[in-house]
Design an enzyme around this catalytic site. Structure first.
Site, PDB file in Angstrom:
ATOM      1  N   ASN A 172       0.843  -1.200   0.000  1.00 41.73           N
ATOM      2  CA  ASN A 172       0.000   0.000   0.000  1.00 41.73           C
ATOM      3  C   ASN A 172       0.877   1.247   0.000  1.00 41.73           C
ATOM      4  OD1 ASN A 172      -0.396  -1.358   2.834  1.00 41.73           O
ATOM      5  ND2 ASN A 172      -0.973   0.726   3.289  1.00 41.73           N
ATOM      6  N   ASP A 173       0.648   2.197   0.869  1.00 37.61           N
ATOM      7  CA  ASP A 173       1.224   3.548   0.743  1.00 37.61           C
ATOM      8  C   ASP A 173       2.700   3.655   0.329  1.00 37.61           C
ATOM      9  OD1 ASP A 173      -1.066   3.552   2.287  1.00 37.61           O
ATOM     10  OD2 ASP A 173      -0.250   4.780   3.873  1.00 37.61           O
TER      11      ASP A 173
ATOM     12  N   GLU B  46      -5.184  10.878   7.152  1.00 37.66           N
ATOM     13  CA  GLU B  46      -3.994  10.046   7.034  1.00 37.66           C
ATOM     14  C   GLU B  46      -2.963  10.732   6.134  1.00 37.66           C
ATOM     15  OE1 GLU B  46      -5.733   5.600   7.706  1.00 37.66           O
ATOM     16  OE2 GLU B  46      -5.769   6.235   5.629  1.00 37.66           O
TER      17      GLU B  46
ATOM     18  N   TRP C 179      -9.115   1.802  -0.428  1.00 32.30           N
ATOM     19  CA  TRP C 179      -9.350   0.833   0.655  1.00 32.30           C
ATOM     20  C   TRP C 179     -10.671   0.099   0.502  1.00 32.30           C
ATOM     21  CZ3 TRP C 179      -5.746  -1.406   3.061  1.00 32.30           C
ATOM     22  CH2 TRP C 179      -4.556  -0.744   3.389  1.00 32.30           C
TER      23      TRP C 179
HETATM   24  C1  FRU Z   1      -3.058   4.723   4.704  1.00 38.27           C
HETATM   25  C2  FRU Z   1      -2.717   3.941   5.959  1.00 38.27           C
HETATM   26  C3  FRU Z   1      -1.843   4.777   6.869  1.00 38.27           C
HETATM   27  C4  FRU Z   1      -1.129   3.732   7.672  1.00 38.27           C
HETATM   28  C5  FRU Z   1      -0.914   2.641   6.654  1.00 38.27           C
HETATM   29  C6  FRU Z   1      -0.947   1.253   7.223  1.00 38.27           C
HETATM   30  O1  FRU Z   1      -3.381   3.937   3.613  1.00 38.27           O
HETATM   31  O2  FRU Z   1      -3.905   3.532   6.598  1.00 38.27           O
HETATM   32  O3  FRU Z   1      -2.561   5.706   7.650  1.00 38.27           O
HETATM   33  O4  FRU Z   1       0.076   4.205   8.206  1.00 38.27           O
HETATM   34  O5  FRU Z   1      -1.939   2.784   5.688  1.00 38.27           O
HETATM   35  O6  FRU Z   1      -0.553   0.292   6.291  1.00 38.27           O
END
Ligand code: FRU
Length: 496
Positions: A21-22, A204, A301
């Protein structure tokens, strides 16, 4: 063959295998662009987070590196940033060999399971070999938690005016700004945002930076905040604020809600940390100078865990240059592919296309899923329908009466893996120039990125067609002839 699975992006970043992810820790150092990312090496769904790692010289081709950060007794490694500690303020290195310092959130699963609220804290780690190996600081966590359930995603930068480290950190429904002289000891300076912006979900992945306004000498501060849920087309998305930062406090007069990208699939995006050139002893040919480069996670998400890939899951947007323009009284943040992407385009011919009133033209190409489509439009009522042999369609429409651009992926291919995926996405385009504007589309095996007027209005969406799109129907919905200038389709080279 390498990177040739169904839906595998050919010029976007994706991990070799498993869940991503991020984007994290984006920092430029000694000719190398580091790219870290939220990574779970055991499965293709989210799990205990690590920092995956890749490097690049040009942000176009990538080299995969070993995992940089593993969970430890303080928790999983959530999102965060990285800096070059050029003055060795942390003492982890020397001024001759300044450390790279990563600043991230620890997420303590046991604390969460026990129903506590203080399970997210901030930690740091450093590298003395330009990112190859990392050591966690023994004094972690550097910021504890006194009961804020969502307390994460530190983005740190060197504030050149005040000679200090500044951290933006989110705390549920607002931003906190912290500062430090050594990256180890932090003090809270201010809060922002309880009464500003969109609050459909938790805040976030903040990012705070300064940009020039157009070609003027005026400068403004921009704050990016991702929220989940609450995005305009559902699920997760990224909003921004334009304002001032005085070294302690971010303020803005902005009353409306602004979105960086109107598509469903651009989340948790942040920008590269690049120090002003004179902080480096050496300069490198690929030095980004004062460009502000953004990369986002090309998913949402709502269905991130369900997309139909098997070996890996998800990809990043192309790197994009951010810029600020003042249109009337409003400051608008533009995002547009970095120039280096152009070197992937195979040469192709431009032509002017005229389409009769209420007429259409269909173009064939083998194939559109790894291509750039680009033209200058002087029309405000048109449709672009990508199609394939199994009658799947991806439909884009510009409508002048409602000043809306739509992206319809309801019949674009595989859509039934999750109930909300098959959507029609809308983007209001009130400030689009009436005379002429550029339409630029970058398509890959499982994504489309649309940029109107040089990045003023942007949509990013995942798509999973069962066959490549090989036809493009261009429709003129207006009662007069339509001219699309400099129309061209260019193949895009693969980078893997
Ligand atoms: C954003 C998030 C962040 C967190 C991460 C966890 O997509 O929810 O806030 O640090 O992903 O994987």
């Amino acid at each position: 063959e390498y990177y040739s699975e169904p839906f595998r992006p050919q010029y976007h970043f994706s991990p070799e295998e498993k869940w991503m992810n991020d984007p994290n820790g984006m920092v430029y150092h000694k000719g190398v662009y580091h790219f870290f990312y939220q990574y779970y090496p055991e499965d293709i769904v989210w799990g205990p987070m690590h920092w995956g790692h890749a490097t690049s010289k040009d942000l176009v081709t990538w080299e995969h590196k070993p995992i940089a950060l593993y969970p430890d007794k303080h928790g999983l490694i959530f999102s965060g940033s990285a800096v070059v500690d050029f003055g060795n303020t942390s003492g982890f290195g020397t001024t001759d060999n300044p450390p790279l310092v990563a600043i991230f959130t620890y997420h303590l699963m046991a604390g969460e399971k026990a129903g506590r609220k203080d399970f997210q804290t901030q930690g740091i780690a450093y590298s003395l070999d330009n990112g190859d190996t990392w050591t966690k600081y023994e004094g972690n966590p550097v910021i504890g938690n006194d009961g804020i359930k969502d307390f994460r995603d530190p983005k740190v930068f060197w504030d050149t005016e005040n000679s200090t480290w500044i951290m933006s950190l989110v705390a549920g429904d607002h931003l906190q700004i912290w500062s430090s002289d050594d990256l180890k000891s932090w003090s809270k300076r201010s809060e922002f945002g309880r009464d500003k912006g969109a609050h459909g979900g938790v805040w976030e992945c903040p990012d705070l930076f300064k940009l020039k306004v157009g070609d003027t000498e005026e400068e403004k501060w921009v704050l990016l905040i991702s929220i989940n849920p609450g995005a305009p087309n559902g699920g997760s998305g990224t909003q921004y604020f334009v304002g001032e930062f005085d070294g302690e406090q971010f303020t803005t007069e902005q009353e409306d809600i602004k979105w960086l990208d109107w598509g469903t699939d651009n989340y948790a995006g942040v920008t590269y940390n690049v120090l002003p050139e004179d902080y480096y002893g050496d300069t490198y040919a690929n030095d980004p100078k004062d460009e502000r480069i953004f990369i986002g996670w090309m998913s949402n998400w709502t269905y991130a865990r369900d997309t139909p890939t098997e070996k890996w899951r998800s990809a990043m947007t192309v790197p994009r240059t951010l810029s600020l323009e003042k249109n009337g009284e409003a400051y608008e943040l533009y995002n547009y592919p970095i120039k280096a992407i152009n070197k992937l385009l195979k040469p192709s011919e431009k032509k002017n296309l005229t389409i009769t009133a209420e007429g259409s033209e269909t173009i064939s190409h083998d194939h559109f899923n790894q291509a750039e489509i680009r033209f200058v439009s002087s029309a405000n009522d048109f449709g672009l329908t990508f199609g394939n042999e199994v009658n799947e369609t991806l439909v884009l429409k510009m409508d002048s009466a409602t000043q809306t651009f739509t992206l319809d992926r309801t019949k674009s291919g595989k859509t039934d893996f999750q109930e909300d995926f098959a959507s029609v996405q809308e983007m209001p385009v009130p400030q689009l120039p009436e005379e002429e504007f550029e339409v630029r589309i970058l398509m890959d095996h499982s994504s489309i990125e649309l940029f109107l007027n040089g990045g003023q209005y942007v949509m990013t969406a995942q798509i999973f067609p069962n066959e490549f799109y090989d036809s493009l129907k261009i429709e003129n919905f207006s009662g007069s002839e339509m001219l699309l200038k400099d129309f061209k389709v260019s193949k895009i080279r693969r980078v893997w």
